[in-house]
Design a protein around this motif. Structure first.
Motif, PDB file in Angstrom:
ATOM      1  N   MET A   7      13.689  10.092  -5.940  1.00  0.00           N
ATOM      2  CA  MET A   7      13.120   8.895  -5.337  1.00  0.00           C
ATOM      3  C   MET A   7      13.103   7.763  -6.355  1.00  0.00           C
ATOM      4  SD  MET A   7      12.243   9.683  -2.222  1.00  0.00           S
ATOM      5  CE  MET A   7      10.982   8.527  -1.731  1.00  0.00           C
ATOM      6  N   MET A   8      13.528   6.593  -5.948  1.00  0.00           N
ATOM      7  CA  MET A   8      13.566   5.431  -6.827  1.00  0.00           C
ATOM      8  C   MET A   8      12.799   4.282  -6.174  1.00  0.00           C
ATOM      9  SD  MET A   8      15.183   6.321  -9.556  1.00  0.00           S
ATOM     10  CE  MET A   8      15.594   4.748 -10.286  1.00  0.00           C
ATOM     11  N   VAL A   9      11.481   4.402  -6.142  1.00  0.00           N
ATOM     12  CA  VAL A   9      10.635   3.376  -5.545  1.00  0.00           C
ATOM     13  C   VAL A   9       9.837   2.700  -6.652  1.00  0.00           C
ATOM     14  CG1 VAL A   9       8.717   2.909  -3.990  1.00  0.00           C
ATOM     15  CG2 VAL A   9      10.449   4.597  -3.361  1.00  0.00           C
ATOM     16  N   GLU A  10       9.890   1.370  -6.699  1.00  0.00           N
ATOM     17  CA  GLU A  10       9.187   0.615  -7.722  1.00  0.00           C
ATOM     18  C   GLU A  10       7.903   0.019  -7.150  1.00  0.00           C
ATOM     19  OE1 GLU A  10      11.819  -2.348  -9.130  1.00  0.00           O
ATOM     20  OE2 GLU A  10      13.323  -0.929  -9.874  1.00  0.00           O
ATOM     21  N   LEU A  11       6.913  -0.160  -8.034  1.00  0.00           N
ATOM     22  CA  LEU A  11       5.665  -0.770  -7.596  1.00  0.00           C
ATOM     23  C   LEU A  11       5.885  -2.180  -7.063  1.00  0.00           C
ATOM     24  CD1 LEU A  11       3.181   0.343 -10.413  1.00  0.00           C
ATOM     25  CD2 LEU A  11       3.254   1.154  -8.052  1.00  0.00           C
ATOM     26  N   ARG A  12       6.842  -2.886  -7.660  1.00  0.00           N
ATOM     27  CA  ARG A  12       7.121  -4.250  -7.204  1.00  0.00           C
ATOM     28  C   ARG A  12       7.602  -4.246  -5.745  1.00  0.00           C
ATOM     29  NH1 ARG A  12      10.437  -5.323 -10.699  1.00  0.00           N
ATOM     30  NH2 ARG A  12       9.093  -6.361 -12.223  1.00  0.00           N
ATOM     31  N   GLN A  13       8.423  -3.279  -5.412  1.00  0.00           N
ATOM     32  CA  GLN A  13       8.895  -3.178  -4.032  1.00  0.00           C
ATOM     33  C   GLN A  13       7.727  -2.918  -3.087  1.00  0.00           C
ATOM     34  OE1 GLN A  13      11.725   0.003  -4.201  1.00  0.00           O
ATOM     35  NE2 GLN A  13      13.315  -1.200  -5.214  1.00  0.00           N
ATOM     36  N   LEU A  14       6.828  -2.038  -3.500  1.00  0.00           N
ATOM     37  CA  LEU A  14       5.665  -1.740  -2.661  1.00  0.00           C
ATOM     38  C   LEU A  14       4.765  -2.957  -2.513  1.00  0.00           C
ATOM     39  CD1 LEU A  14       4.714   1.835  -3.943  1.00  0.00           C
ATOM     40  CD2 LEU A  14       5.905   1.244  -1.821  1.00  0.00           C
ATOM     41  N   ALA A  15       4.592  -3.719  -3.590  1.00  0.00           N
ATOM     42  CA  ALA A  15       3.760  -4.920  -3.519  1.00  0.00           C
ATOM     43  C   ALA A  15       4.349  -5.931  -2.545  1.00  0.00           C
ATOM     44  CB  ALA A  15       3.617  -5.543  -4.907  1.00  0.00           C
ATOM     45  N   TYR A  16       5.658  -6.124  -2.579  1.00  0.00           N
ATOM     46  CA  TYR A  16       6.310  -7.057  -1.658  1.00  0.00           C
ATOM     47  C   TYR A  16       6.179  -6.553  -0.221  1.00  0.00           C
ATOM     48  CZ  TYR A  16       8.546  -9.161  -5.783  1.00  0.00           C
ATOM     49  OH  TYR A  16       8.787  -9.770  -6.983  1.00  0.00           O
ATOM     50  N   PHE A  17       6.355  -5.244  -0.042  1.00  0.00           N
ATOM     51  CA  PHE A  17       6.233  -4.661   1.301  1.00  0.00           C
ATOM     52  C   PHE A  17       4.828  -4.863   1.853  1.00  0.00           C
ATOM     53  CE2 PHE A  17       4.557  -0.813   3.438  1.00  0.00           C
ATOM     54  CZ  PHE A  17       5.159  -0.981   4.677  1.00  0.00           C
ATOM     55  N   VAL A  18       3.791  -4.599   1.034  1.00  0.00           N
ATOM     56  CA  VAL A  18       2.402  -4.769   1.482  1.00  0.00           C
ATOM     57  C   VAL A  18       2.138  -6.228   1.854  1.00  0.00           C
ATOM     58  CG1 VAL A  18      -0.015  -4.700   0.736  1.00  0.00           C
ATOM     59  CG2 VAL A  18       1.504  -2.779   0.237  1.00  0.00           C
ATOM     60  N   ALA A  19       2.626  -7.153   1.035  1.00  0.00           N
ATOM     61  CA  ALA A  19       2.410  -8.576   1.320  1.00  0.00           C
ATOM     62  C   ALA A  19       3.060  -8.973   2.644  1.00  0.00           C
ATOM     63  CB  ALA A  19       2.959  -9.427   0.184  1.00  0.00           C
TER      64      ALA A  19
END
Length: 305
Positions: A7-19
């Motif tokens: 799995m290659m999931v970054e915190l930045r990606q999650l932050a953008y997704f949540v926003a």
């Protein structure tokens, strides 16, 4: 035997997704994260590719989360909160408090000097970013936003029995008291009247917030108890618009007393039975406790009472 795909999931990606999910818009989500829209879109696309499923239903005018999207949103909020706590802990070890705190607030904080408290906090903790966000809607909606981790702390109205309605999983501290007043123009006949009753207002038009919102519920209850049916001709979602409409002769509006006093050309009607005082509380979730930076902000806000 085939190996499990890494799995290659970054915190930045999650932050953008949540926003994007919370704003229900790629444009507003990107603005909130201070990035271009293409960056937010690309981050969501990478997550959808990683999980091999759609996270948003894009067939509506506004973005809607799929079942997978709702599941990821709940998990992403927890991961981002834990990452923030880790940064806070490391900051303490290296000698400084840093991080980001999201503080929700309702339309009016009455006599509570929120700006002054934030100024004090900024001097004490210059490396902490405070995101001040308005939370609109019914009281239950404010509580849900806290439970879901959309806010770290929230200033919200606490009417009688409010804590019981909000639930035991929220920690609520009183910070101020708010009383609603009825705003009218200074040249309105009501401006010079004394002991105005709700029956006296039966033929007047009102500007108010949507049904179910805290202040609207209080005022509706007062008129209901008096046996008077009033006409809400215009519904708005902010105090500034309501008072502008009063100034332009579109109706009367119930808003916090302190707000009326600051408005040139408007005055407060002398009511025989004014709305009761209700509390302004500072709330946090027991299930999503604030970070170290959030706890520091909470201490500053409580000290400003």
């Amino acid at each position: 035997m085939a190996s499990r795909r890494e799995m290659m999931v970054e915190l930045r990606q999650l932050a953008y997704f949540v926003a994007v999910a919370e704003e229900r818009s790629f444009t507003r989500g990107a603005q909130r994260e201070h990035v271009v829209q293409s960056a937010a879109s690309a981050a969501v696309a990478r997550l959808e590719q990683e999980f091999q499923t759609a996270l948003f239903d894009r067939s509506h005018r506004t973005l809607e989360l799929t079942t997978a999207g709702r599941t990821l949103l709940a998990r992403a909020r927890i991961l981002l909160a834990e990452a923030q706590r880790a940064r806070d802990d490391m900051g303490r070890l290296t000698g400084g408090l840093s991080g980001t705190v999201t503080l929700g607030t309702v339309l009016s904080t009455g006599s509570f000097d929120l700006i002054g408290a934030l100024g004090t906090f900024q001097v004490e903790h210059p490396d902490v970013v405070v995101r001040l966000r308005h939370s609109t809607g019914p009281l239950a909606g404010h509580a849900t936003a806290l439970r879901e981790g959309r806010f770290d702390l929230m200033l919200l109205p606490v009417p009688p029995h409010g804590p019981a309605v909000l639930g035991p999983d929220l920690i609520i501290d009183d910070v101020s008291r708010i009383r609603l007043g009825l705003a009218c123009r200074t040249d309105d006949p009501l401006a010079g009247a004394h002991g105005v009753t709700y029956a006296d207002l039966a033929d007047r038009r009102f500007i108010d917030f949507p049904t179910g919102w805290g202040d609207r519920t209080i005022v509706d209850s007062l008129f209901g108890t008096a046996g008077v049916q009033r006409t809400v001709a215009l519904e708005v979602v902010d105090t500034t618009t309501a008072l502008t409409m009063v100034r332009r002769r579109l109706g009367l509006a119930f808003v916090a007393e302190e707000t009326i006093a600051a408005q040139p050309g408007l005055t407060q009607v002398d009511l025989a039975d004014p709305p009761p005082l209700h509390g302004l509380g500072l709330a946090a979730s027991r299930n999503h406790p604030p970070s170290e930076a959030g706890r520091a902000l909470r201490r500053t806000l409580l000290a400003a009472r």
